[in-house]
Design a protein around this motif. Structure first.
Motif, mmCIF file in Angstrom:
data_model
loop_
_atom_site.group_PDB
_atom_site.id
_atom_site.type_symbol
_atom_site.label_atom_id
_atom_site.label_comp_id
_atom_site.label_asym_id
_atom_site.label_seq_id
_atom_site.Cartn_x
_atom_site.Cartn_y
_atom_site.Cartn_z
ATOM 1 N N GLY A 248 13.940 3.075 4.439
ATOM 2 C CA GLY A 248 12.501 2.866 4.275
ATOM 3 C C GLY A 248 11.996 3.231 2.894
ATOM 4 N N ILE B 205 6.224 -3.913 -4.670
ATOM 5 C CA ILE B 205 5.699 -3.466 -3.389
ATOM 6 C C ILE B 205 4.319 -2.864 -3.574
ATOM 7 N N LEU C 22 -0.576 1.854 0.444
ATOM 8 C CA LEU C 22 0.404 2.824 0.922
ATOM 9 C C LEU C 22 -0.037 4.245 0.577
ATOM 10 N N LEU D 39 -2.654 5.225 2.958
ATOM 11 C CA LEU D 39 -2.088 5.531 4.266
ATOM 12 C C LEU D 39 -1.443 6.907 4.251
ATOM 13 N N GLN D 40 -0.753 7.208 3.136
ATOM 14 C CA GLN D 40 -0.102 8.509 3.045
ATOM 15 C C GLN D 40 -1.131 9.632 3.032
ATOM 16 N N TYR E 198 -2.410 10.041 6.463
ATOM 17 C CA TYR E 198 -1.411 10.712 7.295
ATOM 18 C C TYR E 198 -1.435 12.213 7.030
ATOM 19 N N VAL F 109 -8.709 8.851 12.979
ATOM 20 C CA VAL F 109 -7.962 8.560 11.751
ATOM 21 C C VAL F 109 -6.697 7.781 12.093
ATOM 22 N N GLN F 110 -6.108 8.155 13.238
ATOM 23 C CA GLN F 110 -4.899 7.460 13.651
ATOM 24 C C GLN F 110 -5.173 5.979 13.866
ATOM 25 N N MET G 77 -5.541 4.254 10.739
ATOM 26 C CA MET G 77 -4.234 4.031 10.110
ATOM 27 C C MET G 77 -3.512 2.843 10.711
ATOM 28 N N TRP G 78 -3.498 2.786 12.062
ATOM 29 C CA TRP G 78 -2.825 1.625 12.703
ATOM 30 C C TRP G 78 -3.440 0.337 12.213
ATOM 31 N N MET H 162 -2.380 -0.432 8.739
ATOM 32 C CA MET H 162 -0.974 -0.857 8.702
ATOM 33 C C MET H 162 -0.853 -2.308 9.131
ATOM 34 N N GLU H 163 -1.563 -2.652 10.207
ATOM 35 C CA GLU H 163 -1.507 -4.018 10.710
ATOM 36 C C GLU H 163 -2.035 -4.985 9.657
ATOM 37 N N ARG I 183 -2.199 -4.543 6.487
ATOM 38 C CA ARG I 183 -1.270 -4.550 5.362
ATOM 39 C C ARG I 183 -0.149 -5.539 5.647
ATOM 40 N N SER I 184 0.407 -5.461 6.888
ATOM 41 C CA SER I 184 1.462 -6.396 7.257
ATOM 42 C C SER I 184 0.970 -7.829 7.150
ATOM 43 N N GLN I 185 -0.258 -8.055 7.629
ATOM 44 C CA GLN I 185 -0.785 -9.420 7.576
ATOM 45 C C GLN I 185 -0.928 -9.903 6.142
#
Lengths: 726, 161
Positions: free
Chosen positions: B32, B71, B76, B79-80, B83, B112-113, B116-117, B120-121, B123-125
Motif C-alpha cells: 500500500g 498519485i 490523501l 484523509l490522514q 484519521y 468523522v468516520q 472519511m468513508w 475515500m469513495e 476519491r476512488s470515483q
C-alpha cells in the motif's frame, strides 16, 4: 509407518473362488503378477488372462494405467482383452438371434474399455459391424415384423458398440462407405424409429460431420433439415440435444457460401420458434449438454453477421447511399428529391445540416463513417432496422438530440456505429464456439431478428444513459463503458425475453451502476492475501499499544465511584486514581461528586500496584456475593469488579457506567501485563484498524495482489548511483 | 556489471508485497505504500517513499506495481489528518475531551468516520477515470468543500489538534 511406495494391497476375485488378498509389486511386470495369480488358483495359460478393476467401469489393468490402482482396490481376474475380443467377434456372428443379441450387448459394454477396443479393432471388428449395419438389417427386414423389439435392440447394441469403439479415436472416420452413411441417415429419416437407434444414429452423424470434411458432404446429401426438425418436436431431451448437435455440426462445417443458404432454410423451417416452444419453454429443465448445443447454435447464428460486419461501405454504391437517404427521410420527413428547392449548393448544405443532426462524424459524406471495420455495414443495417421497425423511438432520439445546442447531444450515428461494434464484441461475433461453454441466452431465441432487436433496445439505453450522465461528446467512451456494463449485468441474469431484458436495463440506471460499483469497491478488500494479513498483524500491536496508553492515562485521571452499602442507598462517593508513575493506586472517600481535579491530600489510602494479585469481575466479586447485593439488578452485576491484593484483601468497585467499567478493567489488566479484553477495546481496535488499513491500501485499488511472493532479485552488483542525494 | 540508470517511464508505483530490507542500502516497504522511483539496475529500483523523502534506498522492482500518473496527494493528506483525529478521539481521555468542549467523543468519531468513508469513495470515483467531465467537476467541488468542512470540524473549538 507408510507402506513402501511400490507396493499396493489389493483383493483379487475369481468367479467361484474365495477372493485373495495380495500385495502387488509395481516394479514387477504385469504378466508376472498375472502368472502368479493364475498359479494361485492353479489356472494354466496365464497369457489368456488379465486383471480388471471390479467396479462399474471395469477397465483392464495395463502397464500404462497400473499406477492408478489404489490401496484397497478390488480387482478381478478375467479373460484377456485379446481372448474376449476373439470370442465376441465370433459370437456376434452367431446365427441364433438370442446368442447374437447377448453378444452385441456384451460387446457394447466391453467397447468402453480402450484396451479391449484396440484388440477388437485389430480383428477388423469395425468393418464387421458396419457390414452388419449395411447388409444385415435387410436380412432381418422380414423378421422385423415378427420380432420388431428384438430387431431394435439388436441394431441399437450394434450402433452403441460402434459409437463406443469410434469414441476412442483409434480409427479414422474417413473410411466409411456411402452405403453405411445412407443406412444411418435412413434411421434418422424414418419416423417412429426406436429411440436408442435414433440417438446412436444422430451421434454417429454428428461425429462424421465433425471429423471429416469428406463425410460432411456425403451426410449433407443424405439428410435435410426438414427431416431433422420433427425430432425436435418430441419430448425426449436427449434426442433433441443430438438433433441440434447434428444441425450445429452441419452448420459449422458448411462451406462459407452455403452457410447463408442454410441459415435461410433454418429460418424457413422455423427452427428458432420450434426450439423455443419445444426446448427452451418446455417444462423439462435444460441440462448442460443441451445448454451447450443451444449456445453453439447461438454463436453460429450470430457468426452469420460477420460478413456484414467486415464489409466496408462503398461510397460510390448508390443502393448503399440510398439507405442513408432513407434514414434522413424517416427522421425529418423530407422528400428525397426536393426538385424545386434551390441550387445544388443550397441542397448540399441542407444535407450537411441534416447529417449533423443525425449524428454522423462526417457530415459531408456520412458514407465514410461506415468504412471502418468492424462494424462496417452491419451498423448501417442496424440503424435502418431501428428506423423502420421502431420509427417513433428513432424519430424521438434523433429530434431530441438535434434540437439541443448545449454540447450535450448524443450523436445517433456515431453511437450506433460504436454500439454495433460493442455488441459484436459482447457476442463474440466471428469467434468459434468454445468447447465447454453453456452460455446461451433464451431471449435470442425469441425473435427472428434478435440481433437487430438487441441493438434497438441498447441504442435506446445508450441515449438514456447519456442523459443520465449529462455527458458531452468528450465523455463518449465513458458512456460506452457504462452502457457495456449495464448490458453485461443485464445479460448475466439470463432474461427470458427481450422485454425482460429491457426491464432489467430499466432498473440498471446510471445511478444504480454507480451504487453497484461502490458496494463492490467496499467489498473488494481482499484481506485474505498474504501481504495484507502481514500488514494487519504488524499494525495491530501498534494500535493496541495506543489503546493501552489511553487506558492508563484514564486511570491516572481517576474516576469517582459510588459507594455500596447494605443499607438504603446513600449518595456516598469515593475516588480512585493511578499515580503518574503507574506504581500506586490512590483512593479515598469524598463527600460529593467532584467538580474538577481532586486534590492529592483527599486521597489518603494507598495500594501499591505490585501488591495486586488479580482482578475479578461480575458475579465472582465478593461484594456481589453479599446477601443484599443479590437483589442488585443485572446492570450492577455487569459494572462490578474487584482488586484482590496482598493477604486476601479486596478493593471493590462498581463503575458508574459500562464505558468506565471497560476503561478500568482494561487499565488494571494492562498494569498486570495481561490482555485487555473489554468490548470497548474490541470496538476501538476495529474502528482504528479498519480505517488504518483502508487508508494504507487506498492506492492499491484495482491492483491485483500476487498469490505467491514475487521473486527477489539478486543483490545489485554495485551501488554507484547516478545521483548522489546526500 | 550493469550500471544504475535513471528511469524515464517508471516513476511512481504502489507496493503490492511487503519487503523487509536487509542492510542499510535497502528500503523496507509495506503493502500500500507509494514510492517515487529514480534509478533502476538489475531488477532493483532506487527511490524513496512518496510520503517521506527521507526514507530512501533500493528495493526489488517485483514488489512494485507501476502507476502512470502522479498519485493524488492532497486528498490523501486530508484523509490522514482526519484519521489522526479519529485516533485521537478514540483514545483521548476525559480531560482532553473536556478541553475540546466535547462530551460526545464517540459521536464525533462516527461523524468523522463517515466523512472519511465518503471522501475515500469519492476519491476512488475521481481516480477511476469513468466520470463524465461535468460530474467530475462537480464532485471535485463537493470534495473540496467537504474537506474544508472537515478541516474546520477537526480543528474545532478548543481542540488542540
Amino acid at each position: 509407518m507408510p507402506p513402501p511406495a511400490d507396493i499396493v494391497k489389493v483383493a483379487i476375485e475369481w468367479p467361484g473362488a474365495f477372493p485373495k488378498l495380495m500385495e502387488i509389486d509395481q516394479k514387477k511386470p504385469l504378466s508376472a503378477i498375472i502368472k502368479e495369480v493364475c498359479e494361485g488358483w492353479s489356472l494354466g495359460n496365464h497369457e489368456n488372462f488379465a486383471l480388471q478393476i471390479a467396479d462399474p467401469t471395469n477397465f483392464y489393468i495395463t502397464e500404462k494405467n497400473r499406477n492408478d490402482i489404489k490401496n484397497g482396490s478390488i480387482l478381478r481376474l478375467t479373460t484377456s482383452p485379446y481372448q474376449t475380443a476373439v470370442q465376441l467377434h465370433e459370437r456376434i456372428q452367431s446365427s441364433s438371434m438370442d446368442a447374437k443379441l447377448e453378444a452385441l450387448k456384451d460387446l457394447a459394454n466391453a467397447s468402453r474399455d480402450i484396451t479391449f477396443a484396440q484388440e477388437f479393432i485389430n480383428l477388423d471388428g469395425i468393418s464387421l459391424l458396419t457390414q452388419m449395419v449395411e447388409s444385415g438389417t435387410e436380412r432381418y427386414q422380414k423378421l422385423q415384423k415378427i420380432m420388431k423389439p428384438c430387431f431394435g435392440d439388436l441394431l441399437s447394441f450394434t450402433l452403441t458398440a460402434f459409437v463406443e469403439l469410434m469414441d476412442h479415436g483409434i480409427v479414422s472416420w474417413d473410411t466409411f462407405s456411402v452405403a453405411f452413411i445412407k443406412k444411418i441417415a435412413s434411421y434418422v429419416n424414418k419416423s417412429a424409429m426406436d429411440t436408442a437407434v435414433l440417438q446412436r444414429s444422430l451421434a454417429i452423424l454428428e461425429s462424421m460431420v465433425l471429423n471429416s470434411q469428406d463425410l460432411y458432404h456425403k451426410v449433407a446429401q443424405e439428410i435435410t433439415i426438414g427431416q431433422l426438425i420433427p425430432h425436435l418436436q418430441g419430448t425426449d431431451q436427449d434426442i433433441q440435444t443430438y438433433t441440434i448437435a447434428v444441425i450445429n455440426a452441419l452448420f459449422l462445417k458448411a462451406p462459407e457460401e452455403k452457410r447463408q443458404e442454410m441459415a435461410h432454410i433454418l429460418a424457413q423451417k422455423q427452427l428458432r420458434s420450434i426450439i423455443l416452444s419445444n426446448v427452451i419453454r418446455s417444462p423439462t429443465p435444460i441440462n448442460d449438454e443441451m445448454a451447450h448445443q443451444l449456445y453453439v447454435l447461438q454463436v453460429l447464428t450470430f457468426n452469420l453477421l460477420e460478413d456484414r460486419m467486415m464489409t466496408k461501405m462503398d461510397p460510390q454504391d448508390q443502393a448503399q447511399r440510398d439507405i442513408i437517404f432513407e434514414l434522413r427521410r424517416i427522421a425529418f420527413d423530407v422528400e428525397c428529391e426536393p426538385n424545386n428547392s434551390g441550387s445544388i449548393e443550397k441542397r448540399k448544405s441542407m444535407y450537411t445540416r441534416d447529417y449533423k443532426k443525425l449524428g454522423f462524424i462526417n457530415h459531408v459524406n456520412p458514407a465514410v463513417d461506415f468504412t471502418q471495420i468492424p462494424p462496417g455495414m452491419l451498423a448501417l443495417d442496424n440503424m435502418l432496422y431501428f428506423a423502420r421497425h421502431h420509427q417513433d423511438a428513432y424519430i424521438r432520439i434523433v429530434l431530441e438530440n438535434s434540437s439541443r445546442e448545449d454540447k450535450h447531444e448524443c450523436p445517433f450515428g456515431r453511437s450506433s456505429i460504436e454500439l454495433t461494434k460493442m455488441l459484436c464484441e459482447i457476442l463474440k461475433v466471428g469467434e468459434l464456439p468454445s468447447e465447454n461453454c453453456h452460455d446461451f441466452h433464451p431471449m435470442f431465441f425469441t425473435h427472428d431478428r434478435s440481433f437487430e432487436e438487441f441493438f434497438c433496445i441498447s441504442i435506446q439505453l445508450l441515449n438514456k444513459t447519456w442523459k443520465e450522465m449529462r455527458a458531452t461528446s468528450e465523455d463518449f467512451n465513458k458512456v460506452m463503458q457504462v452502457v457495456r456494463e449495464q448490458i453485461m449485468r443485464a445479460l448475466t441474469l439470463k432474461p427470458n425475453s427481450l422485454d425482460q431484458f429491457k426491464s432489467r436495463l430499466q432498473n440498471l440506471s446510471y445511478t444504480e451502476i454507480l451504487k453497484i460499483r461502490q458496494s463492490e469497491r467496499m467489498n473488494q478488500e481482499d484481506f485474505q492475501s498474504r501481504p495484507i494479513l502481514e500488514l494487519r498483524e504488524k499494525i495491530q500491536p501498534e494500535i493496541m499499544e495506543l489503546i493501552k496508553q489511553q487506558r492508563l492515562n484514564r486511570l491516572c485521571e481517576g474516576t469517582c465511584f459510588r459507594k455500596i452499602s447494605s443499607r438504603r442507598r446513600q449518595d456516598k462517593f469515593w475516588y480512585c486514581r493511578l499515580s503518574p508513575n503507574h506504581k500506586v493506586l490512590h483512593y479515598g472517600d469524598l463527600e460529593e461528586s467532584p467538580q474538577g481535579e481532586v486534590p492529592h491530600d483527599s486521597l489518603q489510602e494507598k495500594l501499591p500496584v505490585a501488591e495486586i494479585k488479580a482482578v475479578i469481575t461480575g458475579k465472582d466479586c465478593p461484594h456481589m456475593k453479599e446477601k443484599g447485593a443479590l437483589k442488585q439488578n443485572k446492570e450492577v452485576l455487569e459494572l462490578a469488579f474487584t482488586i484482590l491484593y496482598e493477604s486476601d484483601e479486596y478493593l471493590n468497585f462498581i463503575a458508574p457506567d459500562k464505558h468506565e467499567y471497560c476503561v478500568w478493567t482494561d487499565g488494571l489488566n494492562a498494569l498486570l501485563g495481561k490482555e485487555m479484553t473489554s468490548d470497548y477495546t474490541k470496538s476501538d481496535m476495529d474502528t482504528l484498524l479498519s480505517m488504518e488499513m483502508k487508508l494504507r491500501l487506498l492506492d492499491l485499488e484495482n491492483i491485483q495482489i500476487p498469490e505467491a511472493p514475487p521473486p527477489i532479485p539478486k543483490e545489485p552488483s554495485n551501488y554507484d548511483f547516478v545521483y548522489d542525494c546526500n | 556489471m550493469a550500471p544504475w540508470t535513471r528511469t524515464t517511464t517508471e516513476r511512481y508505483g504502489v507496493v503490492k508485497w511487503n519487503f523487509v530490507g536487509k542492510g542499510e542500502k535497502h528500503l523496507s516497504l509495506e503493502v500500500g505504500d507509494t514510492v517515487c522511483i529514480q534509478e533502476v539496475c538489475d531488477g532493483w529500483y532506487r527511490g524513496h517513499l512518496a510520503r517521506n523523502k527521507a526514507q530512501q534506498g533500493v528495493f526489488p522492482a517485483s514488489v512494485v506495481h507501476l502507476k502512470e500518473v502522479i498519485i493524488e496527494k492532497q486528498g490523501l493528506i486530508c484523509l490522514q489528518k482526519f484519521y489522526a483525529f479519529v485516533k485521537f478521539l478514540c483514545v483521548c481521555t476525559t480531560t482532553e475531551m473536556r478541553r475540546c468542549g466535547e462530551a460526545y467523543g464517540m459521536l464525533r468519531v462516527k461523524q468523522v468516520q463517515r466523512l472519511m468513508w465518503e471522501l475515500m469513495e469519492w476519491r476512488s470515483q475521481l481516480l477511476s477515470g469513468t466520470l463524465p467531465s461535468d460530474e467530475f467537476k462537480e464532485l471535485k467541488q463537493k470534495v473540496t468543500s467537504k474537506i474544508d468542512y472537515g478541516n474546520k470540524y477537526v480543528s474545532g473549538p478548543g481542540c488542540s489538534r
